[in-house]
Write a protein that holds these residues in place. Structure first.
Motif, PDB file in Angstrom:
ATOM      1  N   LEU A  77      -3.161  -5.016 -34.815  1.00 50.28           N
ATOM      2  CA  LEU A  77      -3.807  -3.553 -35.113  1.00 50.28           C
ATOM      3  C   LEU A  77      -5.271  -3.035 -34.552  1.00 50.28           C
ATOM      4  O   LEU A  77      -5.626  -1.974 -34.693  1.00 50.28           O
ATOM      5  N   ALA A  78      -5.766  -4.258 -33.987  1.00 50.36           N
ATOM      6  CA  ALA A  78      -6.893  -3.951 -33.098  1.00 50.36           C
ATOM      7  C   ALA A  78      -6.663  -3.054 -31.996  1.00 50.36           C
ATOM      8  O   ALA A  78      -6.533  -3.356 -31.018  1.00 50.36           O
ATOM      9  N   LEU A  79      -6.354  -1.636 -32.298  1.00 49.90           N
ATOM     10  CA  LEU A  79      -5.618  -0.789 -31.416  1.00 49.90           C
ATOM     11  C   LEU A  79      -6.365  -0.918 -29.944  1.00 49.90           C
ATOM     12  O   LEU A  79      -5.596  -0.779 -29.023  1.00 49.90           O
ATOM     13  N   ALA A  80      -7.646  -0.546 -29.942  1.00 49.11           N
ATOM     14  CA  ALA A  80      -8.298  -0.323 -28.629  1.00 49.11           C
ATOM     15  C   ALA A  80      -7.859  -1.615 -27.933  1.00 49.11           C
ATOM     16  O   ALA A  80      -7.885  -1.550 -26.337  1.00 49.11           O
ATOM     17  N   ALA A  81      -7.776  -2.652 -28.406  1.00 45.59           N
ATOM     18  CA  ALA A  81      -7.714  -3.975 -27.644  1.00 45.59           C
ATOM     19  C   ALA A  81      -6.008  -4.352 -27.328  1.00 45.59           C
ATOM     20  O   ALA A  81      -5.731  -5.120 -26.536  1.00 45.59           O
ATOM     21  N   GLY A  82      -5.080  -3.047 -27.467  1.00 45.20           N
ATOM     22  CA  GLY A  82      -3.634  -3.302 -27.346  1.00 45.20           C
ATOM     23  C   GLY A  82      -3.274  -3.939 -26.366  1.00 45.20           C
ATOM     24  O   GLY A  82      -2.560  -5.138 -26.408  1.00 45.20           O
TER      25      GLY A  82
END
Lengths: 339, 339
Positions: free
Chosen positions: B233-238
């Motif tokens: 869920l560390a979205l920016a690193a998706g």
């Protein structure tokens, strides 16, 4: 778990009273420190925590060991302590909920690695994924969502703070403080209070334990033991599916306090500590998810803000699921040999 | 896993060619059924799946056993098969992505129990949770989000369908079909193709296996084995965090196809089937999450829609995390005795 040796040759009152005396002393100490802490907000927080912990334990003991006590007195003091704990807990709850949500937002919008270039050229109908674009959009939305939550929860905290100050200055509070001050030296017992401890203290504690076991048995623990079951995300059922877990948390508390009275000499019982912590996390995450949902219903927010709040809500519901997983694990480990 | 008996007394070409012949025959059968299926869309889907499965296996075999083959021919056919598979896969991908997202939305907005009464009186600043209100809001938003996704993904699927039809009628496609038809009877080998199989077929397969093992070793499997780690869920690193898993999925495929050539007589290798399925789920969930994020960037959507898409995005990223958990479990079980 049942070591009855300390109960030989004493009355029931002599078992329960020292615990209540000690918790009443804690309560009064918390009250004094709170009054002296003035502008030292860390000190005031710590004092309020001491006060609430003592109030919860007194209240729980009055509830569990009610058959040994003056019942009318116990019921009345319990009602007043519940009012006081509830009033004092709100401010701290708002603070910790805000911290939890802001931490989650910063974790969600952190890159955790090199930021990939944004794919600005991608149209909405392309149907292919873009984690990078999602991340960028989320960062803007997350900042706004954080500001919105901060505004709403700070307002709620300010109100709770005023309510707590008002409560601490009220005649009702002074009556509670007087009652607890009396409790520090004298516990009003019922007829059973003078009976031999071995004959009467075990039954109320066993009843508390039985209620806990029944409540745990009704929980879907097998399901919770299966990671990533996604149960907690059936959002429309949120409140009704959480209730049995919240009830178990309350009953576990009563059981642990009874254990402090009878078995651990007033010290916290370490056996079910992990289980209790997991249910605390469960409650905190459920309430944080609720706060995110509430914020999302604020009129006229931007879609990016609503989107970030949706991600945040789901994240906290995952935490609810994770807490259930942690609870079943801790509970099974703690109760594996004997309960 | 290395049973070299069938390799005795045969040339390398005699090991690789029968597999390529059989897959080429599958390809041609899929092509014929596809042409005959006409308006039977289930039949056409099935035929397209057969065609793509054969194309992937031919392509993978040409890649892994390139040292034994006519390299220029292998590279050229591989490029053309990749183009064809990619073109044909898009339509199916849009369909399954839509099904996955609509299923998730219906799971998320289902009550799963008695619906609690909505708490309409609660103001946005109260800071307390309300699962019921969240559920009601989500149901409206989920319906709109579902309609939006359906519109976007149906449009994408229609485009993919036209592109696939156009590809199947193109001169480029007919050239690929002719090349595969030749492959059904004759495999252009390189000089090493006539060497004894025992001396030359093992090295390319071992290289494919080594690349897979290196790729798996670089994955954060220990972290993935810890349920509810919230890493996905560390979205920016998706995108950047998903890439190593997607690469592993590709390498696992190549390894499994090489195993079909050498060890399982052309049948799918069951040993790493579960691991492969987990990585397929990983890819599907990651792309579905991306589609939800893309939909959320549609201009002028309502906040409730954006909120539901945020919940959906987080839910699918949670599925990504669950797929990683499933992969490490399946991988460790499959590789525990020997690899």
């Amino acid at each position: 778990m049942h070591n009855l040796d300390p109960l030989r040759d004493v009355t029931a009152g002599e078992v329960v009273a020292p615990y209540l005396h000690a918790r009443a002393a804690d309560f009064l100490r918390g009250l004094r420190v709170h009054g002296e802490s003035g502008s030292d907000s860390a000190g005031a927080d710590e004092a309020a925590r001491t006060l609430r912990a003592a109030a919860r334990r007194i209240s729980g003991t009055l509830h569990t060991f009610r058959p040994l006590l003056d019942a009318a007195w116990a019921d009345q003091l319990r009602t007043e302590l519940a009012w006081l704990s509830g009033t004092l807990a709100l401010e701290q709850a708002c603070t910790s909920r805000l911290v939890r949500l802001v931490d989650a937002l910063s974790r969600l919008s952190s890159t955790g690695g090199p930021v990939p270039a944004a794919r600005g050229s991608e149209g909405p109908g392309s149907g292919t994924g873009s984690g990078a674009g999602a991340g960028t959009g989320l960062t803007v939305g997350a900042a706004r969502a954080g500001a919105l939550l901060e505004r709403q929860l700070t307002l709620a905290r300010t109100r709770a703070h005023s309510a707590a100050l008002q409560a601490l200055g009220s005649a009702r509070f002074h009556a509670v403080a007087d009652a607890v001050a009396l409790l520090a030296s004298d516990v009003p017992l019922g007829p059973a209070g003078s009976a031999p401890a071995m004959e009467v203290v075990d039954a109320p504690a066993a009843a508390a334990e039985r209620r806990l076991l029944e409540s745990v048995a009704a929980l879907p623990l097998t399901r919770a033991a299966h990671p990533y079951n996604s149960d907690a995300l059936a959002l429309a059922a949120g409140e009704s599916q959480d209730a049995p877990w919240h009830r178990t948390r309350h009953l576990l508390r009563l059981h642990r306090y009874a254990s402090e009275v009878l078995h651990t000499g007033g010290e916290p019982d370490p056996v079910l500590y992990e289980s209790a912590r997991a249910l605390d996390r469960h409650r905190d995450a459920a309430e944080a998810a609720g706060a995110a949902a509430t914020a999302a219903r604020t009129p006229r927010i931007a879609p990016a803000t609503a989107y970030a709040l949706g991600v945040l809500h789901a994240d906290q519901r995952h935490e609810v699921e994770a807490a259930r997983f942690a609870f079943q694990h801790a509970w099974r480990r703690a109760t594996a040999p004997v309960l």
